[in-house]
Design a protein around this motif. Structure first.
Motif, PDB file in Angstrom:
ATOM      1  N   MET A  89       0.820  -1.187   0.000  1.00 35.28           N
ATOM      2  CA  MET A  89       0.000   0.000   0.000  1.00 35.28           C
ATOM      3  C   MET A  89       0.870   1.259   0.000  1.00 35.28           C
ATOM      4  O   MET A  89       0.530   2.238  -0.649  1.00 35.28           O
ATOM      5  CB  MET A  89      -0.911  -0.040   1.231  1.00 35.28           C
ATOM      6  CG  MET A  89      -1.972   0.990   1.209  1.00 35.28           C
ATOM      7  SD  MET A  89      -3.102   0.648  -0.112  1.00 35.28           S
ATOM      8  CE  MET A  89      -4.238   1.957   0.028  1.00 35.28           C
ATOM      9  N   GLN A  90       1.983   1.206   0.736  1.00 33.23           N
ATOM     10  CA  GLN A  90       2.895   2.343   0.777  1.00 33.23           C
ATOM     11  C   GLN A  90       3.480   2.606  -0.607  1.00 33.23           C
ATOM     12  O   GLN A  90       3.661   3.758  -0.998  1.00 33.23           O
ATOM     13  CB  GLN A  90       4.011   2.067   1.796  1.00 33.23           C
ATOM     14  CG  GLN A  90       4.945   3.222   2.018  1.00 33.23           C
ATOM     15  CD  GLN A  90       4.278   4.370   2.747  1.00 33.23           C
ATOM     16  OE1 GLN A  90       3.310   4.187   3.459  1.00 33.23           O
ATOM     17  NE2 GLN A  90       4.808   5.556   2.554  1.00 33.23           N
ATOM     18  N   PHE A  91       3.744   1.545  -1.355  1.00 29.80           N
ATOM     19  CA  PHE A  91       4.273   1.704  -2.711  1.00 29.80           C
ATOM     20  C   PHE A  91       3.290   2.453  -3.596  1.00 29.80           C
ATOM     21  O   PHE A  91       3.689   3.314  -4.397  1.00 29.80           O
ATOM     22  CB  PHE A  91       4.586   0.325  -3.304  1.00 29.80           C
ATOM     23  CG  PHE A  91       4.989   0.389  -4.754  1.00 29.80           C
ATOM     24  CD1 PHE A  91       6.239   0.860  -5.121  1.00 29.80           C
ATOM     25  CD2 PHE A  91       4.100   0.006  -5.748  1.00 29.80           C
ATOM     26  CE1 PHE A  91       6.600   0.937  -6.454  1.00 29.80           C
ATOM     27  CE2 PHE A  91       4.455   0.082  -7.075  1.00 29.80           C
ATOM     28  CZ  PHE A  91       5.722   0.541  -7.440  1.00 29.80           C
ATOM     29  N   LEU A  92       2.003   2.173  -3.456  1.00 27.50           N
ATOM     30  CA  LEU A  92       1.001   2.861  -4.270  1.00 27.50           C
ATOM     31  C   LEU A  92       0.913   4.342  -3.907  1.00 27.50           C
ATOM     32  O   LEU A  92       0.716   5.191  -4.785  1.00 27.50           O
ATOM     33  CB  LEU A  92      -0.353   2.186  -4.108  1.00 27.50           C
ATOM     34  CG  LEU A  92      -0.478   0.784  -4.703  1.00 27.50           C
ATOM     35  CD1 LEU A  92      -1.841   0.204  -4.398  1.00 27.50           C
ATOM     36  CD2 LEU A  92      -0.227   0.816  -6.188  1.00 27.50           C
ATOM     37  N   PHE A 132       1.648   7.274  -6.550  1.00 27.71           N
ATOM     38  CA  PHE A 132       0.657   8.318  -6.812  1.00 27.71           C
ATOM     39  C   PHE A 132       1.275   9.700  -6.686  1.00 27.71           C
ATOM     40  O   PHE A 132       1.079  10.561  -7.545  1.00 27.71           O
ATOM     41  CB  PHE A 132      -0.528   8.165  -5.845  1.00 27.71           C
ATOM     42  CG  PHE A 132      -1.483   9.312  -5.898  1.00 27.71           C
ATOM     43  CD1 PHE A 132      -2.358   9.456  -6.963  1.00 27.71           C
ATOM     44  CD2 PHE A 132      -1.496  10.262  -4.883  1.00 27.71           C
ATOM     45  CE1 PHE A 132      -3.240  10.518  -7.015  1.00 27.71           C
ATOM     46  CE2 PHE A 132      -2.377  11.321  -4.929  1.00 27.71           C
ATOM     47  CZ  PHE A 132      -3.245  11.458  -6.005  1.00 27.71           C
ATOM     48  N   TRP A 133       2.026   9.949  -5.595  1.00 20.72           N
ATOM     49  CA  TRP A 133       2.625  11.265  -5.385  1.00 20.72           C
ATOM     50  C   TRP A 133       3.693  11.576  -6.434  1.00 20.72           C
ATOM     51  O   TRP A 133       3.826  12.724  -6.865  1.00 20.72           O
ATOM     52  CB  TRP A 133       3.183  11.398  -3.980  1.00 20.72           C
ATOM     53  CG  TRP A 133       2.094  11.535  -2.964  1.00 20.72           C
ATOM     54  CD1 TRP A 133       1.746  10.635  -2.006  1.00 20.72           C
ATOM     55  CD2 TRP A 133       1.181  12.634  -2.831  1.00 20.72           C
ATOM     56  NE1 TRP A 133       0.678  11.093  -1.289  1.00 20.72           N
ATOM     57  CE2 TRP A 133       0.311  12.329  -1.770  1.00 20.72           C
ATOM     58  CE3 TRP A 133       1.010  13.832  -3.500  1.00 20.72           C
ATOM     59  CZ2 TRP A 133      -0.704  13.174  -1.365  1.00 20.72           C
ATOM     60  CZ3 TRP A 133      -0.008  14.684  -3.101  1.00 20.72           C
ATOM     61  CH2 TRP A 133      -0.854  14.359  -2.047  1.00 20.72           C
TER      62      TRP A 133
END
Length: 120
Positions: free
Chosen positions: A1-4, A8-9
């Motif tokens: 989830m952190q990778f997404l 995104f940023w």
């Protein structure tokens, strides 16, 4: 989830950089008193975004802080209601009659009982 989130940023930063490079034009803004200001378009968009975003963010944080305070107050009062109250014991003082000695209470004596022999 952190990778997404990071993806995104990074994608959002890339799009903002492409927009800024392609729209680096000076825009004339007419101010009060006949003043004219030349401002770059990305800077103008950033300032207008912040003018709309910052007051809304401050209002949202104030509401959340107030609700958090109300919730903490309610939780404290609920915890106070859930804790058992120690029952108060009222000690009644004995009234001593002048000239009499206080009664001494002795524990009852226990006498051994004999068990009758069983009839066979």
């Amino acid at each position: 989830m952190q990778f997404l989130k990071i993806l995104f940023w990074c994608l959002l930063a890339f799009i903002a950089a492409v927009f800024t490079i392609s729209n680096w034009n000076a825009v004339q803004i007419q101010l009060w008193g006949g003043l004219i200001a030349d401002v770059n378009l990305p800077l103008l968009l950033l300032v207008t975004f912040l003018i709309g975003f910052v007051p809304t963010m401050i209002y949202n944080h104030a509401i959340r802080w107030r609700l958090r305070q109300r919730l903490a107050t309610c939780e404290r009062s609920l915890a106070d209601l859930r804790t058992p109250r120690p029952e108060t014991v009222v000690a009644v003082p004995s009234v001593a009659v002048p000239g009499e000695l206080p009664a001494i209470v002795t524990p009852p004596t226990v006498t051994p009982t004999t068990i009758p022999p069983s009839v066979a």
